[in-house]
Design an enzyme around this catalytic site. Structure first.
Site, PDB file in Angstrom:
ATOM      1  N   GLU A 188      62.352 -51.582  12.230  1.00  0.00           N
ATOM      2  CA  GLU A 188      61.036 -52.189  12.403  1.00  0.00           C
ATOM      3  C   GLU A 188      60.829 -53.315  11.388  1.00  0.00           C
ATOM      4  O   GLU A 188      61.151 -53.163  10.206  1.00  0.00           O
ATOM      5  CB  GLU A 188      59.987 -51.102  12.211  1.00  0.00           C
ATOM      6  CG  GLU A 188      58.852 -51.199  13.174  1.00  0.00           C
ATOM      7  CD  GLU A 188      59.287 -50.957  14.612  1.00  0.00           C
ATOM      8  OE1 GLU A 188      59.516 -51.962  15.331  1.00  0.00           O
ATOM      9  OE2 GLU A 188      59.391 -49.792  15.018  1.00  0.00           O
ATOM     10  N   THR A 207      62.405 -55.949  11.226  1.00  0.00           N
ATOM     11  CA  THR A 207      63.711 -56.491  10.846  1.00  0.00           C
ATOM     12  C   THR A 207      64.085 -57.698  11.697  1.00  0.00           C
ATOM     13  O   THR A 207      64.916 -58.497  11.286  1.00  0.00           O
ATOM     14  CB  THR A 207      64.812 -55.433  11.033  1.00  0.00           C
ATOM     15  OG1 THR A 207      64.741 -54.954  12.374  1.00  0.00           O
ATOM     16  CG2 THR A 207      64.632 -54.260  10.085  1.00  0.00           C
ATOM     17  N   ASP A 208      63.474 -57.826  12.888  1.00  0.00           N
ATOM     18  CA  ASP A 208      63.973 -58.865  13.816  1.00  0.00           C
ATOM     19  C   ASP A 208      63.803 -60.277  13.249  1.00  0.00           C
ATOM     20  O   ASP A 208      64.732 -61.089  13.291  1.00  0.00           O
ATOM     21  CB  ASP A 208      63.384 -58.726  15.233  1.00  0.00           C
ATOM     22  CG  ASP A 208      61.875 -58.767  15.342  1.00  0.00           C
ATOM     23  OD1 ASP A 208      61.183 -58.781  14.294  1.00  0.00           O
ATOM     24  OD2 ASP A 208      61.373 -58.783  16.481  1.00  0.00           O
ATOM     25  N   SER A 251      44.937 -60.826  37.778  1.00  0.00           N
ATOM     26  CA  SER A 251      45.503 -59.578  37.274  1.00  0.00           C
ATOM     27  C   SER A 251      44.534 -58.434  37.526  1.00  0.00           C
ATOM     28  O   SER A 251      43.324 -58.582  37.322  1.00  0.00           O
ATOM     29  CB  SER A 251      45.771 -59.703  35.770  1.00  0.00           C
ATOM     30  OG  SER A 251      45.961 -58.412  35.207  1.00  0.00           O
ATOM     31  N   GLY A 294      50.921 -51.264  21.317  1.00  0.00           N
ATOM     32  CA  GLY A 294      52.160 -51.484  20.575  1.00  0.00           C
ATOM     33  C   GLY A 294      53.394 -51.190  21.415  1.00  0.00           C
ATOM     34  O   GLY A 294      54.465 -50.936  20.878  1.00  0.00           O
ATOM     35  N   SER A 350      54.457 -53.349  23.832  1.00  0.00           N
ATOM     36  CA  SER A 350      54.946 -54.644  24.323  1.00  0.00           C
ATOM     37  C   SER A 350      54.511 -54.975  25.740  1.00  0.00           C
ATOM     38  O   SER A 350      55.307 -55.449  26.552  1.00  0.00           O
ATOM     39  CB  SER A 350      56.466 -54.728  24.223  1.00  0.00           C
ATOM     40  OG  SER A 350      56.850 -54.752  22.886  1.00  0.00           O
ATOM     41  N   SER A 351      53.232 -54.786  26.000  1.00  0.00           N
ATOM     42  CA  SER A 351      52.726 -55.219  27.306  1.00  0.00           C
ATOM     43  C   SER A 351      52.867 -56.731  27.459  1.00  0.00           C
ATOM     44  O   SER A 351      53.117 -57.221  28.560  1.00  0.00           O
ATOM     45  CB  SER A 351      51.275 -54.788  27.493  1.00  0.00           C
ATOM     46  OG  SER A 351      50.468 -55.317  26.455  1.00  0.00           O
ATOM     47  N   ASP A 398      61.032 -57.578  21.307  1.00  0.00           N
ATOM     48  CA  ASP A 398      60.384 -57.040  22.503  1.00  0.00           C
ATOM     49  C   ASP A 398      60.908 -57.719  23.772  1.00  0.00           C
ATOM     50  O   ASP A 398      61.166 -57.060  24.784  1.00  0.00           O
ATOM     51  CB  ASP A 398      58.868 -57.232  22.411  1.00  0.00           C
ATOM     52  CG  ASP A 398      58.309 -56.763  21.080  1.00  0.00           C
ATOM     53  OD1 ASP A 398      58.970 -55.950  20.407  1.00  0.00           O
ATOM     54  OD2 ASP A 398      57.217 -57.229  20.709  1.00  0.00           O
ATOM     55  N   TYR A 428      50.380 -59.497  10.505  1.00  0.00           N
ATOM     56  CA  TYR A 428      51.781 -59.632  10.888  1.00  0.00           C
ATOM     57  C   TYR A 428      52.361 -60.922  10.298  1.00  0.00           C
ATOM     58  O   TYR A 428      53.452 -60.925   9.712  1.00  0.00           O
ATOM     59  CB  TYR A 428      51.880 -59.627  12.414  1.00  0.00           C
ATOM     60  CG  TYR A 428      53.299 -59.676  12.956  1.00  0.00           C
ATOM     61  CD1 TYR A 428      53.970 -58.507  13.276  1.00  0.00           C
ATOM     62  CD2 TYR A 428      53.949 -60.888  13.149  1.00  0.00           C
ATOM     63  CE1 TYR A 428      55.264 -58.542  13.778  1.00  0.00           C
ATOM     64  CE2 TYR A 428      55.234 -60.939  13.642  1.00  0.00           C
ATOM     65  CZ  TYR A 428      55.885 -59.755  13.964  1.00  0.00           C
ATOM     66  OH  TYR A 428      57.175 -59.801  14.464  1.00  0.00           O
TER      67      TYR A 428
HETATM   68  C1  GLA Z   1      56.144 -56.482  17.063  1.00  0.00           C
HETATM   69  C2  GLA Z   1      56.840 -57.807  17.275  1.00  0.00           C
HETATM   70  C3  GLA Z   1      58.350 -57.648  17.160  1.00  0.00           C
HETATM   71  C4  GLA Z   1      58.744 -56.902  15.897  1.00  0.00           C
HETATM   72  C5  GLA Z   1      57.904 -55.648  15.728  1.00  0.00           C
HETATM   73  C6  GLA Z   1      58.155 -54.953  14.417  1.00  0.00           C
HETATM   74  O1  GLA Z   1      56.456 -55.603  18.101  1.00  0.00           O
HETATM   75  O2  GLA Z   1      56.533 -58.326  18.541  1.00  0.00           O
HETATM   76  O3  GLA Z   1      58.957 -58.918  17.224  1.00  0.00           O
HETATM   77  O4  GLA Z   1      58.655 -57.730  14.779  1.00  0.00           O
HETATM   78  O5  GLA Z   1      56.529 -55.917  15.824  1.00  0.00           O
HETATM   79  O6  GLA Z   1      59.449 -54.457  14.381  1.00  0.00           O
END
Ligand code: GLA
Length: 408
Positions: free
Chosen positions: A46, A48-49, A80, A137, A139-140, A195, A247
């Site tokens: 998490e 880390t990307d 939608s 959280g 990723s919609s 995501d 973030y």
């Molecule tokens: C969100 C972001 C991702 C990633 C995560 C944390 O989901 O969209 O790119 O940074 O947080 O791992």
């Protein structure tokens, strides 16, 4: 006490039928086709990307469905079910950073990014329906972007999508990059790319080992049922928003630390070099102290991904729990992205017998995951729901997840 609520995933035919019906109702004709893409949970790795690190997401069975039809003028008309079927319209030629607000920015942004990439993408009508919970959280937004990306790939004949889950997926990697640009530049969320890769590049029954240094992937078999285990997702209903400053602040602190250490990204700091790096950062200032904590998380978390994958490769899935627990502790104490609801979910799941539990995704709300014995799923969910009720928190929602397929 009321029974735990479950977030059901629609069947693919049901999801496609919903999007198509909305399309026909709002636009009065048939779409060219229907496409869908999954949300994701991240097993470990998490924050880390955007540090060039490793992460290990799986695609959810919960998907966003789009029905889409090409238009010959340059306009995009969108509707939608999650927006009460309102009709919105955007002129493609006007799309630029800061010009589109709300959910249409994710859709128009993908078309914009593909055009920026030199692809001949024109206007379209699109209807959206989704069973990926919004703001959880999961990723919609990436699911929406990815569904639109494969729809435009097909209707504009780009030939990038290929079969999902293919290790040789250069075309899908390009679609994922376009979705990341849409999110960063048009929607204005400075996210890192995990995501979109999960949604476009994952394979059913597998976790996706994503190396964000070079964008390469490896499909890692993730067979929960062979071990009698289940992955329980807890949507804490504490809303998170990545467009807010937290973030971006985490990302900026990592970039500042990397610059001070003279490396392009924190990926270049090996665990053996961590103490020396922390000593360099720790200059007595508050900022230095914050960077110490952030870097300790990132370097430790990347190492945990490697250990987690090594255990999966060795058929030792039952032993990953402590790595999940350590990831949560690090995200809570060093990265400071957890919250009360996430901590309650994780602690209650562990107390009820989960092998490991952690927050997943960006944090500040959203969802947690727990690895549990298959026959203990209901008990663990009831225990978590009970802990929320006892603390007067909003009732959470649950899902049991098997790794789903990529966008198609
Ligand atoms: C969100 C972001 C991702 C990633 C995560 C944390 O989901 O969209 O790119 O940074 O947080 O791992």
């Amino acid at each position: 006490m009321s029974a735990p609520q479950w977030l059901e995933a629609w069947s693919a035919p049901d999801g496609a039928a919903r999007a198509r019906a909305l399309f026909v109702e709002r636009f009065g004709e048939e779409p060219d086709g229907t496409w869908s893409a999954p949300g994701r949970v991240n097993l470990i790795g998490e924050h880390t990307d955007y540090n060039g690190g490793l992460c290990l997401p799986v695609a959810l069975p919960h998907r966003t469905y789009v029905a889409l039809r090409r238009r010959e003028d340059g306009s995009v008309r969108l509707t939608s079910a999650q927006d009460a079927g309102r009709l919105r319209q955007v002129a493609l030629a006007d799309v630029a950073p800061g010009t589109v607000e709300g959910w249409p920015s994710y859709v128009a942004g993908v078309a914009w990014a593909l055009r920026e990439d030199g692809h001949a993408v024109g206007g379209f009508d699109v209807a959206v329906d989704s069973c990926v919970p919004f703001g959880a959280g999961l990723s919609s937004s990436a699911a929406l972007e990815s569904a639109v990306a494969v729809a435009l790939d097909a209707t504009s004949g780009l030939g990038l999508a290929g079969p999902g889950g293919d290790p040789d997926d250069a075309g899908r990697a390009r679609l994922a990059a376009a979705c990341v640009r849409a999110e960063n530049e048009i929607a204005g969320a400075p996210t890192g790319g995990m995501d979109q890769s999960a949604s476009l590049r994952a394979r059913e029954g597998h976790a996706l080992l994503l190396d964000c240094r070079d964008g390469s992937v490896r499909q890692v078999p993730f067979d929960l049922s062979a071990d009698g285990l289940a992955l329980l997702v807890v949507d804490t209903r504490a809303e998170h928003a990545l467009v807010d400053g937290q973030y971006a602040a985490r990302r900026a602190a990592c970039e500042a630390a990397a610059a001070r250490l003279g490396v392009p990204t924190l990926r270049e700091i090996a665990p053996s070099g961590l103490e020396a790096a922390l000593a360099t950062l720790d200059d007595g200032s508050d900022e230095g102290a914050v960077q110490v904590r952030r870097v300790r998380h990132v370097v430790g978390e990347i190492a945990r991904v490697e250990e987690f994958v090594a255990l999966l490769d060795a058929g030792r899935l039952r032993e990953v729990g402590p790595l999940m627990d350590a990831s949560h502790t690090s995200l809570r104490d060093d990265y400071e992205v957890s919250c009360r609801e996430l901590d309650v979910a994780v602690e209650a799941a562990r107390a009820a017998g989960a092998l490991g539990a952690r927050m997943t995704g960006g944090g500040f709300g959203g969802s947690a995951i727990a690895l549990v014995e298959h026959d203990r799923v209901d008990d663990v969910a009831a225990a978590v729901a009970g802990a929320f009720a006892a603390q007067d928190l909003r009732a959470p929602a649950f899902a049991v997840v098997l790794p789903g397929a990529a966008a198609r």
